[in-house]
Every structure is written in structure tokens, then in C-alpha cells.
Design a protein around this motif. Structure first.
Motif, PDB file in Angstrom:
ATOM      1  N   PRO A  19      46.452  26.189  38.941  1.00 20.32           N
ATOM      2  CA  PRO A  19      45.132  25.794  39.422  1.00 20.32           C
ATOM      3  C   PRO A  19      45.072  25.947  40.940  1.00 20.32           C
ATOM      4  CG  PRO A  19      46.234  23.968  38.311  1.00 20.32           C
ATOM      5  CD  PRO A  19      47.227  25.048  38.460  1.00 20.32           C
ATOM      6  N   GLY A  20      43.898  26.118  41.479  1.00 17.48           N
ATOM      7  CA  GLY A  20      43.797  26.243  42.933  1.00 17.48           C
ATOM      8  C   GLY A  20      42.573  27.015  43.338  1.00 17.48           C
ATOM      9  N   SER A  21      42.808  28.100  44.034  1.00 15.21           N
ATOM     10  CA  SER A  21      41.731  28.811  44.706  1.00 15.21           C
ATOM     11  C   SER A  21      40.710  29.418  43.755  1.00 15.21           C
ATOM     12  CB  SER A  21      42.346  29.917  45.541  1.00 15.21           C
ATOM     13  OG  SER A  21      41.343  30.683  46.115  1.00 15.21           O
ATOM     14  N   PHE A  24      39.080  35.349  44.737  1.00 13.87           N
ATOM     15  CA  PHE A  24      39.834  36.452  44.170  1.00 13.87           C
ATOM     16  C   PHE A  24      40.724  37.093  45.231  1.00 13.87           C
ATOM     17  CE2 PHE A  24      40.269  40.931  42.829  1.00 13.87           C
ATOM     18  CZ  PHE A  24      40.935  40.715  41.635  1.00 13.87           C
ATOM     19  N   PHE A  27      43.795  35.062  45.605  1.00  8.78           N
ATOM     20  CA  PHE A  27      44.650  35.284  44.439  1.00  8.78           C
ATOM     21  C   PHE A  27      45.391  36.608  44.577  1.00  8.78           C
ATOM     22  CE2 PHE A  27      44.938  37.314  40.204  1.00  8.78           C
ATOM     23  CZ  PHE A  27      45.971  36.537  39.701  1.00  8.78           C
ATOM     24  N   LEU A  28      44.649  37.643  44.990  1.00  8.17           N
ATOM     25  CA  LEU A  28      45.240  38.960  45.163  1.00  8.17           C
ATOM     26  C   LEU A  28      46.313  38.924  46.258  1.00  8.17           C
ATOM     27  CD1 LEU A  28      44.370  41.348  43.490  1.00  8.17           C
ATOM     28  CD2 LEU A  28      42.936  42.126  45.356  1.00  8.17           C
ATOM     29  N   ARG A 110      33.470  46.754  47.065  1.00  8.08           N
ATOM     30  CA  ARG A 110      33.884  46.459  45.692  1.00  8.08           C
ATOM     31  C   ARG A 110      34.610  45.114  45.627  1.00  8.08           C
ATOM     32  NH1 ARG A 110      36.887  48.931  41.246  1.00  8.08           N
ATOM     33  NH2 ARG A 110      38.715  49.402  42.486  1.00  8.08           N
ATOM     34  N   LEU A 111      35.472  44.891  46.606  1.00 11.92           N
ATOM     35  CA  LEU A 111      36.230  43.646  46.648  1.00 11.92           C
ATOM     36  C   LEU A 111      35.320  42.458  46.958  1.00 11.92           C
ATOM     37  CD1 LEU A 111      39.094  42.605  46.349  1.00 11.92           C
ATOM     38  CD2 LEU A 111      39.444  42.963  48.779  1.00 11.92           C
ATOM     39  N   LEU A 114      33.286  41.548  43.930  1.00  7.10           N
ATOM     40  CA  LEU A 114      34.153  40.863  42.983  1.00  7.10           C
ATOM     41  C   LEU A 114      34.440  39.438  43.450  1.00  7.10           C
ATOM     42  CD1 LEU A 114      35.586  41.399  40.391  1.00  7.10           C
ATOM     43  CD2 LEU A 114      37.514  42.306  41.641  1.00  7.10           C
ATOM     44  N   GLU A 117      31.437  37.326  42.593  1.00  7.48           N
ATOM     45  CA  GLU A 117      31.307  37.139  41.148  1.00  7.48           C
ATOM     46  C   GLU A 117      32.415  36.215  40.624  1.00  7.48           C
ATOM     47  OE1 GLU A 117      30.954  40.848  38.872  1.00  7.48           O
ATOM     48  OE2 GLU A 117      31.913  39.778  37.226  1.00  7.48           O
ATOM     49  N   HIS A 118      33.614  36.392  41.159  1.00  4.32           N
ATOM     50  CA  HIS A 118      34.765  35.592  40.751  1.00  4.32           C
ATOM     51  C   HIS A 118      34.512  34.110  41.048  1.00  4.32           C
ATOM     52  CE1 HIS A 118      39.079  35.367  39.796  1.00  4.32           C
ATOM     53  NE2 HIS A 118      39.184  34.455  40.743  1.00  4.32           N
ATOM     54  N   GLU A 120      31.627  32.692  41.426  1.00  2.00           N
ATOM     55  CA  GLU A 120      30.530  32.231  40.567  1.00  2.00           C
ATOM     56  C   GLU A 120      31.031  31.894  39.161  1.00  2.00           C
ATOM     57  OE1 GLU A 120      27.320  35.084  40.342  1.00  2.00           O
ATOM     58  OE2 GLU A 120      26.580  34.105  38.535  1.00  2.00           O
ATOM     59  N   LYS A 121      31.936  32.725  38.642  1.00  2.00           N
ATOM     60  CA  LYS A 121      32.440  32.490  37.286  1.00  2.00           C
ATOM     61  C   LYS A 121      33.341  31.269  37.235  1.00  2.00           C
ATOM     62  CE  LYS A 121      33.884  36.767  36.520  1.00  2.00           C
ATOM     63  NZ  LYS A 121      34.247  38.067  35.923  1.00  2.00           N
ATOM     64  N   ILE A 122      34.197  31.132  38.238  1.00  2.00           N
ATOM     65  CA  ILE A 122      35.149  30.019  38.203  1.00  2.00           C
ATOM     66  C   ILE A 122      34.482  28.692  38.515  1.00  2.00           C
ATOM     67  CG2 ILE A 122      37.199  29.054  39.345  1.00  2.00           C
ATOM     68  CD1 ILE A 122      38.514  31.639  39.030  1.00  2.00           C
ATOM     69  N   GLU A 123      33.598  28.669  39.517  1.00  2.00           N
ATOM     70  CA  GLU A 123      32.964  27.413  39.918  1.00  2.00           C
ATOM     71  C   GLU A 123      31.701  27.106  39.109  1.00  2.00           C
ATOM     72  OE1 GLU A 123      33.946  25.224  42.449  1.00  2.00           O
ATOM     73  OE2 GLU A 123      35.802  26.367  42.442  1.00  2.00           O
TER      74      GLU A 123
ATOM     75  N   ASN B  73      42.371  25.672  32.363  1.00  2.00           N
ATOM     76  CA  ASN B  73      43.430  26.468  32.959  1.00  2.00           C
ATOM     77  C   ASN B  73      43.490  27.873  32.361  1.00  2.00           C
ATOM     78  OD1 ASN B  73      45.478  26.567  34.763  1.00  2.00           O
ATOM     79  ND2 ASN B  73      46.487  24.736  33.967  1.00  2.00           N
ATOM     80  N   ARG B  75      41.024  29.382  30.857  1.00  2.00           N
ATOM     81  CA  ARG B  75      39.790  30.093  31.196  1.00  2.00           C
ATOM     82  C   ARG B  75      39.932  30.748  32.578  1.00  2.00           C
ATOM     83  NH1 ARG B  75      35.112  29.490  34.221  1.00  2.00           N
ATOM     84  NH2 ARG B  75      35.902  27.615  35.220  1.00  2.00           N
ATOM     85  N   ARG B  80      40.792  35.538  36.093  1.00  2.00           N
ATOM     86  CA  ARG B  80      41.663  36.243  37.046  1.00  2.00           C
ATOM     87  C   ARG B  80      42.214  37.517  36.418  1.00  2.00           C
ATOM     88  NH1 ARG B  80      44.910  30.904  39.147  1.00  2.00           N
ATOM     89  NH2 ARG B  80      43.396  30.270  40.713  1.00  2.00           N
ATOM     90  N   ASP B  83      39.318  40.110  36.099  1.00  2.00           N
ATOM     91  CA  ASP B  83      38.892  40.646  37.387  1.00  2.00           C
ATOM     92  C   ASP B  83      39.968  41.545  38.005  1.00  2.00           C
ATOM     93  OD1 ASP B  83      36.382  39.623  37.325  1.00  2.00           O
ATOM     94  OD2 ASP B  83      36.771  37.906  38.611  1.00  2.00           O
ATOM     95  N   TYR B  87      39.483  45.471  38.657  1.00  2.00           N
ATOM     96  CA  TYR B  87      39.626  45.963  40.030  1.00  2.00           C
ATOM     97  C   TYR B  87      40.673  47.072  40.103  1.00  2.00           C
ATOM     98  CZ  TYR B  87      40.230  45.877  45.103  1.00  2.00           C
ATOM     99  OH  TYR B  87      40.302  46.233  46.423  1.00  2.00           O
ATOM    100  N   ARG B 216      26.009  42.172  33.179  1.00  2.00           N
ATOM    101  CA  ARG B 216      26.607  40.913  32.746  1.00  2.00           C
ATOM    102  C   ARG B 216      25.790  40.340  31.597  1.00  2.00           C
ATOM    103  NH1 ARG B 216      27.532  37.806  38.329  1.00  2.00           N
ATOM    104  NH2 ARG B 216      28.529  36.219  37.068  1.00  2.00           N
TER     105      ARG B 216
END
Lengths: 282, 232
Positions: A19-21, A24, A27-28, A110-111, A114, A117-118, A120-123, B73, B75, B80, B83, B87, B216
Motif C-alpha cells: 500500500p502507499g502511493s 504511477f 511506482f515506476l 503518455r506518462l 497515465l 488516470e492512475h 483517478e482509478k486508485i483514489e 490491496n 485491486r 498497477r 497500467d 505503458y 474507458r
């Protein structure tokens, strides 16, 4: 660890389940840093010859903003592309236009798309417009090493602020400095001429349709004086990429509309020049 | 000195499975149903923030029952994973099959090697260009995967709810029809002879993967729009 396909290791790696950030990019940076554009080693001290994108303009209008970019990429004195696209939707309510090294810029977009969007999806909610602008600044900062090698990326970011109900524009420098612009702004090699044009044509309370015309005229003026900016190509019917961002979201202006606007602008200018020349001989 | 007890592998696995099943059975059920233009998800959930159904990627969604912290977790890991893959390759190359596989490996490894199995049951669904191309995968706590067709019910009262859905589901139903069916199943009486409950829109979490949407496909349905759909 840096394999692009996590399945190569069977179960989902621990980094995925930590869990955390909600970012994206973060994470990368921890899981596959080699995939980040700014983290690549630069070989040699000589600047690399690579296509460069040129002029982007943004204009605030009633209920949002308009962003437009020409279609030319240059490599030295050569035209590398006549139909490159440099204005993109960053998400539903914002647009990003890019000037600078085309390859890096397109990857950065592109990044960035992403990244939004990342989040938006997670939060489960959208980042604020300022939040988006700050994320972009962080990403530009990560590219500073390459910028010093002559591979700079300079974006122009604009979006509809859902809290305030207005369109806002942000410009950046290569060190990741973020500056909010008011009314209008332009970046890229033709920006000096575009800004001059915008100063004369912009007025408060432009409708989105009027703002599309103002943006197009600024690009025509930039193309007039800057060899690296491409004007509307009436032979091949290649028009600038123009988008409006309002409460109803990012909308690209269709080619048919652009063709009409270009025709009016060109016809008016032709008529003016006709008078000027005709006047001399009469 | 005490002697360690011998526990047969059969008994060990059975105990873990019972433990996981009990945990999952405490939660409310999720109904996943296919309709003519996509896949719909419905569950009883008064919270507007703690979702059981979410978007993973352009055409892929995730639904879960069980322990919230555990499936949340998974999900996030799925988002990740998708994505990163999109990418590295292309958006087209992110598939529900590969994601279901990664989840299955993860659930299976945890089930056999860790002291406590994950108390979750998942659905990973991908909407295709046509109804035939839709994919629905159901994953259980031990890592087994089932490729389902048409509909899935998981959670506490899964078997009873499944009988309601099974009786009335057929191919080509419209969105209002499947939602009414799903909500009827969710509100059905807990035991024989009990009363059917009517669930108001505010008590429901409903989302769809709509194949007619351009990129989407995932969309949440709530408020007046959901009320209209439920009234048909």
C-alpha cells in the motif's frame, strides 16, 4: 525486477501489493526506474539531432480555454514531419501541448496521461487542476539532465478548473518551474510572434468559437515569421490540432470547422494584401 | 515436554478453506450480469467511498467480496499491473485473462504458503466488441479460476441468490432488465418464507462496463439515473 511483464515472476510482485502511493510515476521509479524517460543514461556530450516540435498557443475563453498547436516538427533546417500532433487531452478536463524534443515530449505526455488516470482509478476521484499542474512540474524536473544535453521538453498545460468554473493556463521552464498564465500564452520557437498576435486579438469574454479563430490566427502569424512553425496546409488539408476544454470536457475541433475558419482567415488576409498592392499601382 | 501434533495436509487445507469461506460468507453478495451492451455489477453497499466494484483498465473491471483491506490491496495491485503493462506494450495488450492469471497465482501462493488465506472472492470482467467476446473470470480464495458465462453471484448468500438470477437470466436482456433482476436477487428473502426486501437506489452500488463507450468502458450508476433504470 525491471522486467516489463510482471507475470514473468508468477504471482504479483510484492511492490504491487504494497500500500502507499497513488502515483504511477512514483511506482515506476521504485519498481522499474529504467522505464522513466528522465532516468536514461545520456551518451556523449554532443547534442543529439532529433525532431523538435514547435509552436503551441492557449487562449482563455468564456467557460474554459482553447489550445492549439501547429503540425510541424523540424530537425535542424529540415522538416521532419508535417503532421505530428502536439496537443493532447491530459484527462477529461485538461489539455497538454508540447514544444521541444518530440520523442521525449510524446513519451512525457503518455506518462502524464497515465499518471492522472492512475490517480483517478486508485483514489476514485480527480486531482485538482493545481495538483495536476504540480505533478507535471515534478515530471519536467526529472527530465533536467536530458534538458542540459539539449533534449528539453517544454509543455503548456491548461484545464477547466471544476471548483472555480474557469479555464486556467500553466507554463513551465526546463527546471520544472511552474507559472500560471492569465488570458493567453504561447510556447515554442514561434511563440514570440504568436504572443504578439494574441495580444492584439484577445479580449475578455471570447466565446469558444471566437477563441478557436484567435488561436488559429496566432498560429498563422507564427508560421508567417518562424520557419519552424507550419501554417495550415491547404494543399494536403492538414490543419492545426485545436481543442476546447470546458465544463463538458476536452473536445477536439473537427477538421471541417477548422477548414472553414482557415478559409475565412486566409481570404481576409488576401483581400488586405490585394488592396495594399493594388493601391500602389493605382 | 509437549509433542507437536501431526496435522494431515488434507486437514490443514480443509481448515484454511473453512476459515476463508466463513470470512467471505459474512459479507454482502455481489451480482455480476451480462446484458446486451455490456456487463453490469450490483451490490448492496451504503458507502459512497468504499467500493466493491471498480475500474481496472479501459475495458476491464474488478468486483470483490470479503475482507476490504485484502481485496483493496489486490485491486490496487491490479491497477498497477494493468497500467504498467499498457505503458510497456500498448493499451490493447492489457487483458482480463492475464490479470486473472496473476490474481490466481497470488491467491494460490498465499493459500498454500502463508499462515492465513486471503478471505476474498473476486470477479475480473472484460467487455468485448460483441457479447460473445465478453469474458468473466471468477477467482476464489484458493486461487482457482472459473470462466463464467452470463452471470456470477459471489459472497455470503451466493447459492440462494444464484437460483434467483439463474431462473430469469437469458441472453440479450437490456440494462434496466438485468439491473431489476440483480436487485431482486440481492433483496430476496434470507430464508424460505421470508419477506422480499425492496432496496432503494441509495443502498446500492451499481456500475457497468458499457461496450458502446469509446475508450474507458467503466461507468458508475447512481442517483436519479439509477432510480430511473430500476423503475424501468
Amino acid at each position: 525486477m525491471t522486467h516489463p511483464d510482471p507475470l514473468a515472476t508468477g504471482r504479483l510482485p510484492a511492490a504491487f501489493l504494497t500500500p502507499g502511493s497513488s502515483s504511477f510515476v512514483d511506482f515506476l521509479a521504485s519498481y522499474a526506474p529504467g522505464l522513466l524517460p528522465g532516468n536514461r543514461p545520456v551518451v556523449g556530450a554532443e547534442p543529439v539531432a532529433a525532431p523538435h516540435g514547435t509552436t503551441i498557443v492557449a487562449v482563455v475563453c468564456a467557460g474554459g480555454l482553447v489550445m492549439a498547436g501547429d503540425r510541424r516538427a523540424t530537425m535542424g533546417s529540415m522538416i521532419a514531419s508535417r503532421e505530428i500532433e502536439k496537443v493532447f487531452p491530459a484527462d477529461d478536463y485538461s489539455a497538454i501541448g508540447i514544444a521541444g524534443t518530440a520523442g521525449l515530449a510524446v513519451e512525457l505526455v503518455r506518462l502524464f496521461q497515465l499518471e492522472l488516470e492512475h490517480y483517478e482509478k486508485i483514489e476514485g476521484s480527480l486531482l485538482s487542476l493545481d495538483g495536476k499542474a504540480n505533478r507535471l512540474a515534478t515530471m519536467i524536473r526529472g527530465n533536467l539532465g536530458l534538458a542540459l544535453q539539449g533534449l528539453a521538453v517544454v509543455p503548456l498545460f491548461g484545464g477547466f478548473d471544476l471548483d472555480r468554473g474557469v479555464g486556467r493556463i500553466f507554463s513551465y521552464d526546463v527546471t520544472g518551474g511552474r507559472y500560471e498564465e492569465h488570458e493567453h500564452h504561447a510556447v515554442g520557437s514561434g511563440s514570440v510572434f504568436a504572443r504578439g498576435s494574441l495580444k492584439k486579438l484577445w479580449r475578455r469574454g471570447l466565446t469558444p468559437d471566437e477563441a478557436v479563430r484567435v488561436a488559429l490566427e496566432a498560429l498563422v502569424d507564427a508560421a508567417d515569421d518562424d520557419s519552424a512553425t507550419g501554417g495550415p496546409d491547404t494543399t494536403r488539408r492538414i490543419w492545426p490540432v485545436v481543442a476546447t476544454v470546458t465544463r463538458s470536457g476536452y473536445l477536439r475541433v473537427p477538421d471541417e470547422t477548422l477548414e472553414q475558419v482557415v478559409e475565412t482567415v486566409v481570404a481576409e488576409r488576401r483581400a488586405q494584401h490585394g488592396h495594399a498592392r493594388g493601391g500602389e499601382h493605382a | 515436554m509437549s509433542m507437536p501434533f501431526y496435522v494431515s495436509p488434507e486437514q490443514l487445507m480443509k481448515d484454511r478453506a473453512d476459515y476463508a469461506r466463513k470470512g467471505i460468507a459474512r459479507g454482502r453478495s455481489v451480482v455480476v450480469v451480462q446484458y446486451d451492451e455490456g456487463i453490469a455489477f450490483a451490490t448492496e453497499n451504503a458507502s459512497r467511498a468504499l467500493h466493491k466494484v471498480s475500474e481496472i483498465y479501459d475495458r476491464i473491471a474488478f468486483a470483490a467480496v470479503g475482507k476490504y483491506n485484502e481485496f483493496e490491496n489486490l485491486r490496487v495491485a491490479g491497477v498497477r499491473y494493468a497500467d504498467l503493462r499498457g505503458y510497456s506494450y500498448d493499451r490493447e495488450d492489457v487483458t482480463a485473462r492475464a490479470l486473472a492469471n496473476a490474481y490466481a497465482q497470488t491467491l494460490g501462493t498465499v493459500f498454500t504458503t502463508e499462515s492465513k488465506p486471503l478471505e476474498v472472492e473476486l470477479v475480473v470482467a472484460e467487455v468485448g466488441r460483441t457479447a460473445e467476446a465478453d469474458q468473466i473470470y471468477r477467482l476464489t480464495y484458493d486461487g482457482s479460476v472459473a470462466d463464467e458465462h452470463g452471470w456470477v453471484v459471489m459472497g455470503g448468500q451466493a447459492e440462494r441468490l444464484a437460483s434467483v438470477v439463474e431462473a430469469d437470466w437469458r441472453q440479450g436482456l437490456t440494462l434496466p432488465q438485468v439491473l431489476q433482476l440483480a436487485v431482486r436477487a440481492l433483496g430476496s428473502a434470507p430464508e424460505e418464507g421470508g419477506d422480499q426486501r425492496t432496496l432503494p437506489a441509495a443502498q446500492l452500488e451499481v456500475a457497468v462496463l458499457d461496450r458502446t463507450r469509446p475508450r474507458r468502458a467503466f461507468r458508475r450508476l447512481a442517483g436519479p439515473l439509477l432510480e430511473d433504470l430500476l423503475e424501468g
